[in-house]
Write an enzyme that holds these catalytic residues in place. Structure first.
Site, PDB file in Angstrom:
ATOM      1  N   THR A   9       0.688  -1.200  -0.060  1.00  0.00           N
ATOM      2  CA  THR A   9      -0.056   0.009  -0.056  1.00  0.00           C
ATOM      3  C   THR A   9       0.848   1.340  -0.016  1.00  0.00           C
ATOM      4  N   GLY A  10       2.186   1.066   0.025  1.00  0.00           N
ATOM      5  CA  GLY A  10       3.020   2.191   0.210  1.00  0.00           C
ATOM      6  C   GLY A  10       3.493   2.665  -1.263  1.00  0.00           C
ATOM      7  N   GLN A  11       4.179   3.718  -1.278  1.00  0.00           N
ATOM      8  CA  GLN A  11       4.536   4.266  -2.584  1.00  0.00           C
ATOM      9  C   GLN A  11       5.414   3.186  -3.373  1.00  0.00           C
ATOM     10  N   ALA A  78       7.894  -3.395   3.773  1.00  0.00           N
ATOM     11  CA  ALA A  78       7.001  -2.529   4.771  1.00  0.00           C
ATOM     12  C   ALA A  78       8.057  -2.165   5.996  1.00  0.00           C
ATOM     13  N   SER A 122      18.548   1.381   3.180  1.00  0.00           N
ATOM     14  CA  SER A 122      18.325   2.887   2.979  1.00  0.00           C
ATOM     15  C   SER A 122      19.614   3.597   3.114  1.00  0.00           C
ATOM     16  N   GLU A 124      19.658   6.224   4.546  1.00  0.00           N
ATOM     17  CA  GLU A 124      19.656   6.906   5.838  1.00  0.00           C
ATOM     18  C   GLU A 124      20.910   6.008   6.806  1.00  0.00           C
ATOM     19  N   TYR A 146      15.327   5.490  13.206  1.00  0.00           N
ATOM     20  CA  TYR A 146      14.946   4.504  11.864  1.00  0.00           C
ATOM     21  C   TYR A 146      16.336   4.000  11.140  1.00  0.00           C
ATOM     22  N   LYS A 150      17.330   0.198  10.456  1.00  0.00           N
ATOM     23  CA  LYS A 150      17.588  -0.413   8.893  1.00  0.00           C
ATOM     24  C   LYS A 150      18.995  -0.656   8.836  1.00  0.00           C
ATOM     25  N   GLY A 182       4.265  10.072   0.286  1.00  0.00           N
ATOM     26  CA  GLY A 182       3.433  10.292   1.502  1.00  0.00           C
ATOM     27  C   GLY A 182       3.668  11.949   1.637  1.00  0.00           C
ATOM     28  N   ARG A 188       7.257  15.806  -1.467  1.00  0.00           N
ATOM     29  CA  ARG A 188       5.764  16.047  -1.547  1.00  0.00           C
ATOM     30  C   ARG A 188       5.092  17.339  -0.748  1.00  0.00           C
TER      31      ARG A 188
HETATM   32  P1  NAP Z   1       5.754   3.979   2.622  1.00  0.00           P
HETATM   33  O1  NAP Z   1       5.043   4.787   1.743  1.00  0.00           O
HETATM   34  O2  NAP Z   1       5.908   4.831   4.063  1.00  0.00           O
HETATM   35  O3  NAP Z   1       5.063   2.461   2.807  1.00  0.00           O
HETATM   36  C1  NAP Z   1       5.541   1.880   3.940  1.00  0.00           C
HETATM   37  C2  NAP Z   1       4.679   0.435   3.775  1.00  0.00           C
HETATM   38  O4  NAP Z   1       4.966  -0.358   5.026  1.00  0.00           O
HETATM   39  C3  NAP Z   1       3.078   0.701   3.785  1.00  0.00           C
HETATM   40  O5  NAP Z   1       2.723  -0.136   2.959  1.00  0.00           O
HETATM   41  C4  NAP Z   1       2.501   0.358   5.238  1.00  0.00           C
HETATM   42  O6  NAP Z   1       1.228  -0.126   5.128  1.00  0.00           O
HETATM   43  C5  NAP Z   1       3.652  -0.821   5.337  1.00  0.00           C
HETATM   44  N1  NAP Z   1       3.947  -1.151   7.008  1.00  0.00           N
HETATM   45  C6  NAP Z   1       4.227  -0.496   7.880  1.00  0.00           C
HETATM   46  N2  NAP Z   1       4.274  -1.223   9.115  1.00  0.00           N
HETATM   47  C7  NAP Z   1       3.650  -2.209   8.911  1.00  0.00           C
HETATM   48  C8  NAP Z   1       3.362  -3.459   9.715  1.00  0.00           C
HETATM   49  N3  NAP Z   1       3.590  -3.595  10.683  1.00  0.00           N
HETATM   50  N4  NAP Z   1       2.846  -4.566   9.112  1.00  0.00           N
HETATM   51  C9  NAP Z   1       2.651  -4.590   7.626  1.00  0.00           C
HETATM   52  N5  NAP Z   1       3.051  -3.664   6.683  1.00  0.00           N
HETATM   53  C10 NAP Z   1       3.337  -2.311   7.504  1.00  0.00           C
HETATM   54  O7  NAP Z   1       7.464   3.698   2.284  1.00  0.00           O
HETATM   55  P2  NAP Z   1       8.062   3.674   0.888  1.00  0.00           P
HETATM   56  O8  NAP Z   1       8.252   5.073   0.664  1.00  0.00           O
HETATM   57  O9  NAP Z   1       7.208   3.018  -0.258  1.00  0.00           O
HETATM   58  O10 NAP Z   1       9.306   2.880   1.008  1.00  0.00           O
HETATM   59  C11 NAP Z   1       9.247   1.465   1.025  1.00  0.00           C
HETATM   60  C12 NAP Z   1      10.556   0.893   1.853  1.00  0.00           C
HETATM   61  O11 NAP Z   1      11.838   1.358   1.363  1.00  0.00           O
HETATM   62  C13 NAP Z   1      10.423   1.246   3.178  1.00  0.00           C
HETATM   63  O12 NAP Z   1      11.069   0.067   3.849  1.00  0.00           O
HETATM   64  C14 NAP Z   1      11.356   2.328   3.546  1.00  0.00           C
HETATM   65  O13 NAP Z   1      11.995   2.327   4.833  1.00  0.00           O
HETATM   66  C15 NAP Z   1      12.395   1.780   2.328  1.00  0.00           C
HETATM   67  N6  NAP Z   1      13.165   3.020   1.709  1.00  0.00           N
HETATM   68  C16 NAP Z   1      12.476   4.044   1.311  1.00  0.00           C
HETATM   69  C17 NAP Z   1      13.065   5.169   0.459  1.00  0.00           C
HETATM   70  C18 NAP Z   1      12.283   6.265   0.146  1.00  0.00           C
HETATM   71  O14 NAP Z   1      13.160   7.132  -0.590  1.00  0.00           O
HETATM   72  N7  NAP Z   1      11.040   5.979  -0.320  1.00  0.00           N
HETATM   73  C19 NAP Z   1      14.412   5.221   0.276  1.00  0.00           C
HETATM   74  C20 NAP Z   1      15.181   4.217   0.948  1.00  0.00           C
HETATM   75  C21 NAP Z   1      14.401   3.035   1.673  1.00  0.00           C
HETATM   76  P3  NAP Z   1       0.228   0.723   5.771  1.00  0.00           P
HETATM   77  O15 NAP Z   1      -0.349   1.593   4.395  1.00  0.00           O
HETATM   78  O16 NAP Z   1      -0.808  -0.128   6.356  1.00  0.00           O
HETATM   79  O17 NAP Z   1       0.576   1.856   6.637  1.00  0.00           O
HETATM   80  N1  GDD Z   2       9.838  15.750   6.316  1.00  0.00           N
HETATM   81  C1  GDD Z   2      10.200  16.774   6.335  1.00  0.00           C
HETATM   82  N2  GDD Z   2       9.468  17.984   6.503  1.00  0.00           N
HETATM   83  N3  GDD Z   2      11.621  17.193   5.984  1.00  0.00           N
HETATM   84  C2  GDD Z   2      12.258  18.242   5.858  1.00  0.00           C
HETATM   85  C3  GDD Z   2      11.269  19.382   6.013  1.00  0.00           C
HETATM   86  C4  GDD Z   2      10.017  19.185   6.416  1.00  0.00           C
HETATM   87  O1  GDD Z   2       9.347  20.092   6.647  1.00  0.00           O
HETATM   88  N4  GDD Z   2      11.995  20.575   5.873  1.00  0.00           N
HETATM   89  C5  GDD Z   2      13.247  20.285   5.820  1.00  0.00           C
HETATM   90  N5  GDD Z   2      13.262  18.744   5.759  1.00  0.00           N
HETATM   91  C6  GDD Z   2      14.548  18.172   5.653  1.00  0.00           C
HETATM   92  C7  GDD Z   2      14.740  16.944   6.726  1.00  0.00           C
HETATM   93  O2  GDD Z   2      15.303  17.484   7.679  1.00  0.00           O
HETATM   94  C8  GDD Z   2      15.817  16.076   5.758  1.00  0.00           C
HETATM   95  O3  GDD Z   2      16.996  16.503   5.773  1.00  0.00           O
HETATM   96  C9  GDD Z   2      15.213  16.203   4.411  1.00  0.00           C
HETATM   97  O4  GDD Z   2      14.515  17.251   4.250  1.00  0.00           O
HETATM   98  C10 GDD Z   2      14.625  14.998   3.793  1.00  0.00           C
HETATM   99  O5  GDD Z   2      13.553  14.504   4.707  1.00  0.00           O
HETATM  100  P1  GDD Z   2      12.350  13.479   4.201  1.00  0.00           P
HETATM  101  O6  GDD Z   2      11.671  13.822   3.074  1.00  0.00           O
HETATM  102  O7  GDD Z   2      11.462  13.295   5.344  1.00  0.00           O
HETATM  103  O8  GDD Z   2      13.155  11.998   4.186  1.00  0.00           O
HETATM  104  P2  GDD Z   2      14.466  11.557   4.858  1.00  0.00           P
HETATM  105  O9  GDD Z   2      15.769  11.765   3.854  1.00  0.00           O
HETATM  106  O10 GDD Z   2      14.347  12.012   6.161  1.00  0.00           O
HETATM  107  O11 GDD Z   2      13.832   9.815   4.604  1.00  0.00           O
HETATM  108  C11 GDD Z   2      13.549   9.383   3.505  1.00  0.00           C
HETATM  109  O12 GDD Z   2      14.557   8.852   2.654  1.00  0.00           O
HETATM  110  C12 GDD Z   2      15.213   7.850   3.388  1.00  0.00           C
HETATM  111  C13 GDD Z   2      16.337   7.304   2.430  1.00  0.00           C
HETATM  112  O13 GDD Z   2      17.588   8.220   2.492  1.00  0.00           O
HETATM  113  C14 GDD Z   2      12.348   8.320   3.782  1.00  0.00           C
HETATM  114  O14 GDD Z   2      11.858   7.862   2.789  1.00  0.00           O
HETATM  115  C15 GDD Z   2      13.182   7.209   4.338  1.00  0.00           C
HETATM  116  O15 GDD Z   2      12.251   5.902   4.599  1.00  0.00           O
HETATM  117  C16 GDD Z   2      14.360   6.384   3.517  1.00  0.00           C
HETATM  118  O16 GDD Z   2      15.024   5.495   4.167  1.00  0.00           O
END
Ligand code: NAP
Ligand code: GDD
Length: 325
Positions: A9-11, A78, A122, A124, A146, A150, A182, A188
């Protein structure tokens, strides 16, 4: 070919499901029970995929679905994925994002060690970076609960690969975005804010650290890398990144420019949004993925910003229309 996606259900889960369907996979998505359905991102796929209920917190539910489905591939996406929440709920973040990975791997170990496993690692994990750019050999220095969770998920995946000969890989993905991101994530939040300001629905946009730098790519490109990693002969971990870095301020500047506005007139810093410990500078070196997987990003940074702002303008305009009826 059967694939199970946790976090469907996530991105990323929604884009990966689309990709796997194109590859003629039978797609299963793990969802957790909620009092209302949360399927906006997969609504258009509902009649093409199978949804199965389980939870990362419940080992038996995971064992049950893997036993019943017996997938060829498992993509573990997830997680509690929002960094600020990880300071407010560090224990829950650890349970989902760290121990949840062991629960998935343990189910595979018990049921069939031929099931291939992808772990969503990640950038991170690099946190307070030890070198620029970061590659597969850069040491980790996580800066949030977080990030710490990871790192655990990453190493337990390596450990199950080495201990049990499971085809288990980690994709160390740098930030990737899309119109399905999100609303709380900064990209976003900015594109949605710029679109709302343009349409007269909002006056100001409050952000935190404008100087933080990220290596941003397009989520659709990044799920292709996940799939490619599981199609290789050998299980290996890969950095997936664009190789470019930009500040939050640059992102805001470009996004407001798309709607013909100057971000300086609308963006204000709210100190409450500054994190207790920041990741200041992420930039990945995707050479290994480029060479081994023949993967490269198809969408540039300015194109990504434009795609997201235009999608938000469209989305909000239709929403505003509903509000005004
Ligand atoms: P996301 O949009 O926040 O989606 C997270 C998903 O995890 C949702 O489908 C959520 O379900 C599910 N989930 C959370 N807790 C759960 C639980 N206890 N049991 C089952 N499902 C659960 O994240 P995303 O951006 O698609 O990222 C996907 C993965 O890649 C994550 O592990 C994230 O940490 C990692 N990642 C993301 C990025 C990035 O930039 N997007 C970069 C590096 C790594 P619900 O809809 O029910 O909440
Ligand atoms: N969320 C958010 N909101 N971040 C902000 C804001 C704000 O209003 N203003 C500045 N930022 C800065 C944060 O401090 C961070 O340095 C940067 O924007 C990115 O924040 P996020 O978009 O929340 O992403 P993230 O980098 O912390 O984490 C995302 O990327 C990771 C991979 O590096 C998430 O998708 C993680 O799940 C993922 O692992």
């Amino acid at each position: 070919m059967k694939a199970l996606i946790t976090g469907i259900t996530g991105q990323d889960g929604s884009y990966l499901a689309e990709l796997l369907l194109q590859k003629s996979c039978d797609v299963y998505g793990m969802i957790r029970r909620a009092s209302t359905e949360n399927f906006e991102r997969i609504h258009h796929l509902r009649d093409q995929i199978h949804l199965v209920q389980a939870d990362l917190l419940d080992q038996l539910s995971i064992v049950r679905i893997i036993d019943e489905i017996h997938p060829d591939e498992v993509y573990n996406l997830a997680a509690q994925s929002f960094v600020p929440t990880s300071w407010n709920q560090p224990v829950l973040t650890g349970e989902f994002t760290a121990i949840g990975v062991t629960k998935m791997l343990e189910a595979i170990r018990q049921i069939d060690t031929n099931i291939k496993f992808y772990q969503a690692s990640s950038s991170e994990m690099f946190g307070k970076v030890k070198e620029i750019p970061q590659n597969e050999n850069t040491p980790f220095y996580p800066r949030s609960p977080y990030g710490v969770a990871k790192v655990y998920g990453h190493y337990i995946t390596v450990n199950y690969r080495e201990s049990y000969d499971i085809f288990a890989v980690s994709g160390i993905l740098f930030n990737h975005e899309s119109p399905r991101r999100g609303l709380e994530f900064v990209t976003r939040k900015i594109t949605n804010g710029a679109a709302r300001i343009k349409l007269g629905l909002q006056d100001k946009l409050f952000l935190g650290n404008l100087a933080a730098k990220r290596d941003w790519g397009y989520a659709k490109d990044y799920v292709t890398a996940m799939w490619l990693m599981l199609q290789q002969n050998e299980p290996q971990d890969y950095v997936v990144a664009s190789g470019e870095t930009h500040s939050v301020e640059e992102f805001a500047q470009l996004a407001f420019r798309v709607v013909g506005l100057n971000y300086k007139d609308y963006v204000e810093v709210d100190p409450k949004l500054i994190r207790p410990a920041e990741v200041e500078h992420l930039v990945g070196d995707p050479s290994f993925a480029k060479n081994e997987l023949d993967w490269k990003p198809s969408v540039s940074f300015p194109e990504l910003v434009k795609i997201m702002v235009e999608a938000d303008l469209k989305f909000i305009a239709s929403d505003a229309h509903i509000e005004s009826r």
